[in-house]
Motif scaffolding. Structure first.
Motif, PDB file in Angstrom:
ATOM      1  N   GLU A 167      -5.978  -2.352  -4.602  1.00  0.00           N
ATOM      2  CA  GLU A 167      -4.569  -2.562  -4.279  1.00  0.00           C
ATOM      3  C   GLU A 167      -3.676  -2.089  -5.417  1.00  0.00           C
ATOM      4  OE1 GLU A 167      -2.695  -6.166  -2.004  1.00  0.00           O
ATOM      5  OE2 GLU A 167      -2.769  -6.703  -4.132  1.00  0.00           O
ATOM      6  N   SER A 168      -4.037  -2.441  -6.645  1.00  0.00           N
ATOM      7  CA  SER A 168      -3.249  -2.014  -7.809  1.00  0.00           C
ATOM      8  C   SER A 168      -3.213  -0.499  -7.912  1.00  0.00           C
ATOM      9  CB  SER A 168      -3.844  -2.604  -9.091  1.00  0.00           C
ATOM     10  OG  SER A 168      -3.774  -4.009  -9.091  1.00  0.00           O
ATOM     11  N   LEU A 215      -0.933   1.040  -5.323  1.00  0.00           N
ATOM     12  CA  LEU A 215       0.478   0.756  -5.544  1.00  0.00           C
ATOM     13  C   LEU A 215       1.012   1.385  -6.833  1.00  0.00           C
ATOM     14  CD1 LEU A 215       0.591  -2.983  -4.423  1.00  0.00           C
ATOM     15  CD2 LEU A 215       1.566  -1.017  -3.218  1.00  0.00           C
ATOM     16  N   ASP A 275       4.173 -12.830  -0.410  1.00  0.00           N
ATOM     17  CA  ASP A 275       4.066 -11.381  -0.556  1.00  0.00           C
ATOM     18  C   ASP A 275       3.866 -11.042  -2.030  1.00  0.00           C
ATOM     19  OD1 ASP A 275       4.173  -8.643  -0.375  1.00  0.00           O
ATOM     20  OD2 ASP A 275       6.273  -8.537   0.263  1.00  0.00           O
ATOM     21  N   ARG A 278      -4.643   6.700  -7.757  1.00  0.00           N
ATOM     22  CA  ARG A 278      -4.151   6.839  -6.384  1.00  0.00           C
ATOM     23  C   ARG A 278      -4.982   7.868  -5.623  1.00  0.00           C
ATOM     24  NH1 ARG A 278      -1.280   4.568  -2.030  1.00  0.00           N
ATOM     25  NH2 ARG A 278      -1.165   6.276  -0.550  1.00  0.00           N
ATOM     26  N   THR A 303      -0.010   1.774   4.218  1.00  0.00           N
ATOM     27  CA  THR A 303       0.905   0.655   3.973  1.00  0.00           C
ATOM     28  C   THR A 303       1.230   0.502   2.492  1.00  0.00           C
ATOM     29  OG1 THR A 303       0.044  -0.526   5.903  1.00  0.00           O
ATOM     30  CG2 THR A 303       1.231  -1.828   4.261  1.00  0.00           C
ATOM     31  N   ASN A 304       0.214   0.662   1.652  1.00  0.00           N
ATOM     32  CA  ASN A 304       0.386   0.456   0.208  1.00  0.00           C
ATOM     33  C   ASN A 304       0.698   1.775  -0.492  1.00  0.00           C
ATOM     34  OD1 ASN A 304      -0.440  -2.521  -0.295  1.00  0.00           O
ATOM     35  ND2 ASN A 304      -2.029  -1.735   1.079  1.00  0.00           N
ATOM     36  N   GLN A 305       1.952   2.157  -0.424  1.00  0.00           N
ATOM     37  CA  GLN A 305       2.413   3.385  -1.065  1.00  0.00           C
ATOM     38  C   GLN A 305       2.761   3.117  -2.531  1.00  0.00           C
ATOM     39  OE1 GLN A 305       2.617   6.577   0.175  1.00  0.00           O
ATOM     40  NE2 GLN A 305       1.563   5.813   1.998  1.00  0.00           N
ATOM     41  N   ILE A 358      -8.735  -0.095   1.096  1.00  0.00           N
ATOM     42  CA  ILE A 358      -7.311  -0.412   0.974  1.00  0.00           C
ATOM     43  C   ILE A 358      -6.560   0.398   2.033  1.00  0.00           C
ATOM     44  CG2 ILE A 358      -6.946   1.395  -0.762  1.00  0.00           C
ATOM     45  CD1 ILE A 358      -5.154  -2.010  -0.717  1.00  0.00           C
ATOM     46  N   TYR A 394       4.077  -6.882  -8.083  1.00  0.00           N
ATOM     47  CA  TYR A 394       3.683  -5.547  -8.544  1.00  0.00           C
ATOM     48  C   TYR A 394       4.914  -4.757  -8.991  1.00  0.00           C
ATOM     49  CZ  TYR A 394      -1.194  -5.759  -6.921  1.00  0.00           C
ATOM     50  OH  TYR A 394      -2.525  -6.070  -6.763  1.00  0.00           O
ATOM     51  N   HIS A 445       3.790  -7.968  -3.291  1.00  0.00           N
ATOM     52  CA  HIS A 445       4.419  -6.704  -3.670  1.00  0.00           C
ATOM     53  C   HIS A 445       5.581  -6.859  -4.664  1.00  0.00           C
ATOM     54  CE1 HIS A 445       1.937  -5.148  -0.443  1.00  0.00           C
ATOM     55  NE2 HIS A 445       2.224  -3.924  -0.841  1.00  0.00           N
TER      56      HIS A 445
END
Length: 398
Positions: A318-319, A322, A291, A375, A215-217, A211, A296, A293
């Motif tokens: 991804e989950s 995020l 998108d 995370r 980008t995926n904060q 991942i 989410y 996002h």
């Protein structure tokens, strides 16, 4: 290095598993290496997507892909069957693809020629055998294992038999044909072991999916007045369809009895009429979105109720990146080095699924702990930058 990728799907836009992986790997390798890509494109491929992806390649060659029915070229199917080759592989055969690979690999001496997925592996025969060229087969899942589960989900008898036959033939063909390559790459140690068990002579390396953690904060907690669950997936994939039938029929009604404020969002492309028919006043089916996002942002928990499939779930990573906790079946999180109750929750029956969902909604401290652990987990183990660095090192050893 000079590297050629051969793939069925253009790696852009990176919306589903195979394109997501290939896009992220190619984009990073292109910073230091000369990347060539030969890819099929179909009628749905947008010229602007080809143009965008071309920027990451030294050379991109696209081949028109023609969709075929299961009854296509029956004599060819019989010939393959008698030779021990799964007949369904003929659906990806293309004379133009074969000729293109033959021509460019004869004219260009590549360090690495990597073919994506075993259903494209037969194009190895078109690769010119330069002395320094190493061939790599990237198995996004283990076909014989995946289809052994998928055929059991199929309600139509004729298709069920065809999928069963495909799984049985792959069990012999896939591990044996893979030996023609210098090396194989799997997405997990579990898939590596499955392959080696069938053919101990194979050279196999596990290079996991990842991942983009930059980008995926992590998102802030959803401010929605309702408590929302989310499922994201390619909805023409039979295990994803089964997962939603299972969840909507056996799990969601029980959750709704306990908590009338709960909603479910089903997001994904290629959504069939049967999946759209699952929609109610608390189940929302979107179809394809540009998108994910925003979905989410409005939801609280990702659910992965898969009962079949293969490879590893990029949507779980991804989950986690995020900041949305995941509840998954064992099959759904297979291949990821996760710990139940630490990085996510595992629920293999409806009762446990309902309990875990309610636990996360009722206990903010537990919710936050799972989010933080998850995370940290993806940052440490599943960052694309680290994964591609390991892939480069592996190429250099071949």
């Amino acid at each position: 290095m000079k590297i050629l990728f051969i793939t069925k799907w253009l790696p852009y836009p990176p919306e589903t598993g195979n394109p997501i992986r290939n896009y992220n790997i190619i984009r990073r390798l292109a910073k230091k290496h000369e990347i060539w890509v030969v890819s099929f494109v179909d009628d749905d491929t947008k010229p602007e997507d080809v143009k965008i992806f071309k920027e990451y390649c030294y050379k991109l060659i696209t081949i028109p892909y023609q969709e075929h029915s299961a009854l296509f070229a029956p004599l060819r199917a019989i010939k393959l069957l008698l030779s021990g080759t799964p007949p369904d592989l003929r659906l990806n055969e293309s004379n133009l693809m074969q000729q293109t690979i033959q021509q460019i690999t004869k004219e260009q001496e590549f360090d690495i020629v990597q073919i994506e997925d075993s259903f494209m592996a037969f194009y190895h025969e078109a690769v010119y055998p330069h002395k320094k060229t190493r061939t790599v087969l990237s198995l996004h899942d283990i076909g014989f294992h995946k289809y052994n589960q998928i055929y059991k989900l199929e309600p139509k008898l004729a298709r069920r038999f065809r999928l069963w036959l495909h799984s049985r033939m792959l069990r012999l063909w896939e591990p044996n044909y893979s030996q023609r390559f210098s090396s194989c790459i799997t997405m997990s140690e579990l898939d590596k072991q499955r392959l080696i068990e069938k053919n101990p002579l194979l050279t196999v390396e596990s290079i996991p999916n990842g991942i983009d953690v930059q980008t995926n904060q992590p998102l802030s907690k959803s401010l929605s007045s309702t408590q929302n669950l989310l499922f994201i997936g390619n909805m023409d994939y039979r295990p994803n369809q089964d997962a939603m039938y299972y969840f909507c029929k056996e799990i969601f009604p029980e959750i709704k009895k306990r908590n009338g404020l709960i909603n479910l969002w089903i997001v994904g492309k290629n959504t069939s009429a049967d999946i759209f028919a699952l929609a109610t006043d608390s189940i929302f089916v979107t179809g394809r979105v540009d998108d994910v996002h925003p979905f989410y942002e409005k939801t609280h928990i990702s659910v992965i109720p898969l009962r079949a499939g293969g490879g590893t779930r990029l949507k779980i990573l991804e989950s986690m990146a995020l900041g949305r906790p995941v509840i998954s079946t064992t099959v759904g999180c297979e291949g990821l080095q996760v710990v139940d109750g630490e990085h996510l929750f595992i629920a293999d029956n409806p009762e446990v699924f309902v309990q875990r969902i309610q636990q996360l909604f009722d206990d903010p401290k537990l919710y936050s702990r799972i989010v933080t652990n998850a995370r940290d987990f993806v940052e440490t183990r599943y960052s694309w930058n680290g994964i591609v660095n390991n892939l480069e090192k592996y190429y250099e050893k071949l």
